[in-house]
Design an enzyme around this catalytic site. Sequence first.
Site, PDB file in Angstrom:
ATOM      1  N   ASN A 141      44.839  22.861  66.824  1.00 38.85           N
ATOM      2  CA  ASN A 141      43.906  21.793  66.185  1.00 38.85           C
ATOM      3  C   ASN A 141      43.682  20.648  67.136  1.00 38.85           C
ATOM      4  OD1 ASN A 141      43.313  19.520  64.605  1.00 38.85           O
ATOM      5  ND2 ASN A 141      45.193  19.564  63.107  1.00 38.85           N
ATOM      6  N   ASN A 155      32.669  22.325  70.230  1.00 35.59           N
ATOM      7  CA  ASN A 155      31.936  23.039  69.035  1.00 35.59           C
ATOM      8  C   ASN A 155      32.603  22.733  67.753  1.00 35.59           C
ATOM      9  OD1 ASN A 155      29.651  25.096  67.705  1.00 35.59           O
ATOM     10  ND2 ASN A 155      31.820  25.876  67.176  1.00 35.59           N
ATOM     11  N   SER A 163      24.554  15.965  66.519  1.00 34.30           N
ATOM     12  CA  SER A 163      23.808  16.606  65.527  1.00 34.30           C
ATOM     13  C   SER A 163      22.566  15.780  65.313  1.00 34.30           C
ATOM     14  CB  SER A 163      24.621  16.450  64.301  1.00 34.30           C
ATOM     15  OG  SER A 163      24.143  16.841  63.186  1.00 34.30           O
ATOM     16  N   TYR A 182      30.610  11.611  59.198  1.00 34.95           N
ATOM     17  CA  TYR A 182      29.903  12.752  60.097  1.00 34.95           C
ATOM     18  C   TYR A 182      28.930  12.282  61.074  1.00 34.95           C
ATOM     19  CZ  TYR A 182      28.088  17.420  61.441  1.00 34.95           C
ATOM     20  OH  TYR A 182      27.647  18.542  61.985  1.00 34.95           O
TER      21      TYR A 182
END
Length: 246
Positions: free
Chosen positions: A62, A89, A141, A154
């Site tokens: 984790n 990633n 992103s 996010y």
Amino acid sequence: MRLKGKVAIITGSANGIGKAATIRFLEEGAKVVIADIQAEEGKQFEKELTERGYDVLFYQVNVAKKEEVEKMVEKVKEHYGKIDILINNAGITRDAMLVKMSEEQFDEVINVNLKGVFNCTQAVSKVMIEQGHGKIINTSSVSGVYGNVGQTNYAAAKAAIVGMTKTWAKELGRKGINVNAVAPGFTKTAMVDKMPEKILNYMESITSLKRLGEPIDIANAYLFLASDESNYITGHILHVDGGIMM
């Protein structure tokens, strides 16, 4: 082979983009550590690749847990003797509109997508500093660049990764370590498959290439930044997004 003899840790590599990157790196001669919290998928992937003759090692971790990450890095160093490449990633989504997002949803994404990158990079960079070389590739992103409805958590994490990438490039460059990031567009993974079809159709419509990305598109970007071909590139954010919102 572009990565012959290199040792790479790829987080979140039991599925999706990480899985594609693992296969691509192995094809180019790397030894790959499949670092993922999903034990069943990770072990099965390791078995399949080992049967094909590849040098792989699955490690359940984790990334949000600092102690687990440090133990993994220690075991990898013991097993392979070095770590040449780190691909940060691993990532999750817990989408909700701002006024409905729970503290748990916010914290969970920040812990994995941001703190996880910090944990892995901190642990691996110590090994790379001793070696005098290394390649670190983070995953940002387009949501971190342009923002995205329902993704406060996010987008915040992915935007912060841009800042950390540039900071680490400045700190670690003198140690022979390149630090870059890839900013994928909307890519065909299980994470994106959960999005409503009308949103995916819209994303295709505002992308110059008029399609969503494939995991291999991102894997090839990782490969370039991990290879010797990128030795004079650091602190760069490589957009692999099909020309979204141009």
